[in-house]
Design a protein around this motif. Sequence first.
Motif, PDB file in Angstrom:
ATOM      1  N   UNK A  90     -16.307  -6.145   6.998  1.00  0.00           N
ATOM      2  CA  UNK A  90     -16.084  -5.440   5.742  1.00  0.00           C
ATOM      3  C   UNK A  90     -14.951  -6.136   5.010  1.00  0.00           C
ATOM      4  N   UNK A  91     -15.295  -6.800   3.916  1.00  0.00           N
ATOM      5  CA  UNK A  91     -14.295  -7.460   3.090  1.00  0.00           C
ATOM      6  C   UNK A  91     -14.565  -7.086   1.642  1.00  0.00           C
ATOM      7  N   UNK A  92     -13.743  -6.219   1.117  1.00  0.00           N
ATOM      8  CA  UNK A  92     -13.882  -5.793  -0.284  1.00  0.00           C
ATOM      9  C   UNK A  92     -12.779  -6.452  -1.091  1.00  0.00           C
ATOM     10  N   UNK A  93     -13.131  -6.974  -2.235  1.00  0.00           N
ATOM     11  CA  UNK A  93     -12.102  -7.598  -3.065  1.00  0.00           C
ATOM     12  C   UNK A  93     -11.216  -6.522  -3.674  1.00  0.00           C
ATOM     13  N   UNK A  94      -9.984  -6.869  -4.014  1.00  0.00           N
ATOM     14  CA  UNK A  94      -9.043  -5.868  -4.537  1.00  0.00           C
ATOM     15  C   UNK A  94      -9.491  -5.299  -5.876  1.00  0.00           C
ATOM     16  N   UNK A  95      -9.108  -4.053  -6.134  1.00  0.00           N
ATOM     17  CA  UNK A  95      -9.333  -3.464  -7.445  1.00  0.00           C
ATOM     18  C   UNK A  95      -8.361  -4.084  -8.435  1.00  0.00           C
ATOM     19  N   UNK A  96      -8.756  -4.101  -9.686  1.00  0.00           N
ATOM     20  CA  UNK A  96      -7.861  -4.621 -10.724  1.00  0.00           C
ATOM     21  C   UNK A  96      -6.746  -3.610 -10.959  1.00  0.00           C
ATOM     22  N   UNK A  97      -5.538  -4.120 -11.002  1.00  0.00           N
ATOM     23  CA  UNK A  97      -4.374  -3.291 -11.258  1.00  0.00           C
ATOM     24  C   UNK A  97      -3.629  -3.858 -12.460  1.00  0.00           C
ATOM     25  N   UNK A  98      -3.031  -2.980 -13.233  1.00  0.00           N
ATOM     26  CA  UNK A  98      -2.208  -3.435 -14.352  1.00  0.00           C
ATOM     27  C   UNK A  98      -0.947  -4.088 -13.785  1.00  0.00           C
ATOM     28  N   UNK A  99      -0.228  -4.856 -14.588  1.00  0.00           N
ATOM     29  CA  UNK A  99       1.013  -5.474 -14.092  1.00  0.00           C
ATOM     30  C   UNK A  99       2.015  -4.447 -13.565  1.00  0.00           C
ATOM     31  N   UNK A 100       2.091  -3.296 -14.190  1.00  0.00           N
ATOM     32  CA  UNK A 100       3.015  -2.255 -13.726  1.00  0.00           C
ATOM     33  C   UNK A 100       2.550  -1.716 -12.370  1.00  0.00           C
ATOM     34  N   UNK A 101       1.239  -1.470 -12.220  1.00  0.00           N
ATOM     35  CA  UNK A 101       0.698  -0.980 -10.946  1.00  0.00           C
ATOM     36  C   UNK A 101       0.888  -2.018  -9.837  1.00  0.00           C
ATOM     37  N   UNK A 102       0.677  -3.293 -10.166  1.00  0.00           N
ATOM     38  CA  UNK A 102       0.895  -4.353  -9.175  1.00  0.00           C
ATOM     39  C   UNK A 102       2.340  -4.370  -8.694  1.00  0.00           C
ATOM     40  N   UNK A 103       3.259  -4.160  -9.627  1.00  0.00           N
ATOM     41  CA  UNK A 103       4.677  -4.124  -9.276  1.00  0.00           C
ATOM     42  C   UNK A 103       4.979  -2.944  -8.346  1.00  0.00           C
ATOM     43  N   UNK A 104       4.392  -1.769  -8.636  1.00  0.00           N
ATOM     44  CA  UNK A 104       4.598  -0.583  -7.792  1.00  0.00           C
ATOM     45  C   UNK A 104       4.037  -0.833  -6.393  1.00  0.00           C
ATOM     46  N   UNK A 105       2.832  -1.394  -6.306  1.00  0.00           N
ATOM     47  CA  UNK A 105       2.204  -1.682  -5.009  1.00  0.00           C
ATOM     48  C   UNK A 105       3.044  -2.698  -4.240  1.00  0.00           C
ATOM     49  N   UNK A 106       3.497  -3.754  -4.917  1.00  0.00           N
ATOM     50  CA  UNK A 106       4.309  -4.775  -4.263  1.00  0.00           C
ATOM     51  C   UNK A 106       5.599  -4.157  -3.707  1.00  0.00           C
ATOM     52  N   UNK A 107       6.233  -3.270  -4.491  1.00  0.00           N
ATOM     53  CA  UNK A 107       7.462  -2.609  -4.028  1.00  0.00           C
ATOM     54  C   UNK A 107       7.195  -1.725  -2.817  1.00  0.00           C
ATOM     55  N   UNK A 108       6.108  -0.944  -2.857  1.00  0.00           N
ATOM     56  CA  UNK A 108       5.785  -0.059  -1.733  1.00  0.00           C
ATOM     57  C   UNK A 108       5.461  -0.864  -0.474  1.00  0.00           C
ATOM     58  N   UNK A 109       4.737  -1.961  -0.616  1.00  0.00           N
ATOM     59  CA  UNK A 109       4.403  -2.802   0.536  1.00  0.00           C
ATOM     60  C   UNK A 109       5.664  -3.444   1.105  1.00  0.00           C
ATOM     61  N   UNK A 110       6.549  -3.944   0.239  1.00  0.00           N
ATOM     62  CA  UNK A 110       7.801  -4.528   0.730  1.00  0.00           C
ATOM     63  C   UNK A 110       8.663  -3.495   1.449  1.00  0.00           C
ATOM     64  N   UNK A 111       8.673  -2.271   0.938  1.00  0.00           N
ATOM     65  CA  UNK A 111       9.429  -1.192   1.572  1.00  0.00           C
ATOM     66  C   UNK A 111       8.876  -0.895   2.972  1.00  0.00           C
TER      67      UNK A 111
END
Length: 153
Positions: free
Chosen positions: A90-111
């Motif tokens: 099962x390999x699903x490509x990522x959903x499109x995220x806005x630049x702000x959403x990408x930043x939030x996801x990146x911050x949560x993953x780093x945390x």
Amino acid sequence: MIGREVLTLGIAVHMTCDRVTFYRPNIVNVCESKSYIDFNSLDTDVPQEFRSELMELLKSFKNFFTTGVPTTRADTEPMTIRLKDPNKTVYRRPYRLSPIERSVVRDKINELLEANIIRPSSSPFASPILLVKKKDGSDRMCIDYRELKDNTV
């Protein structure tokens, strides 16, 4: 018979019809919070006649609630997922995220990486991430495991 003194040392026993195995099980850390949560100001959909019971129950377990990201990962047994078709990856490509959403996801993953809750993966499996708004307006990071779930026993 196994003596109680052996079992109190943290040694577990697994018995089958032809074998007895002694092992040390992984211990799950219990998360205790030192922060104070005001249960009386919680926004809940529970009817008023049950609200006092809910508050008493929550207060009795107040040491087990935490706010924010936990500081340690629970060590449990290795997880295995049984697949209906082991040859299907099962390999699903990522959903499109806005630049702000990408930043939030990146911050949560780093945390989560810094707290050792998650670790980098080299698995061929991938499921997309999406952000869902909570009642208070903040974002909750969710993973869409629906396709993996369809192939899971």
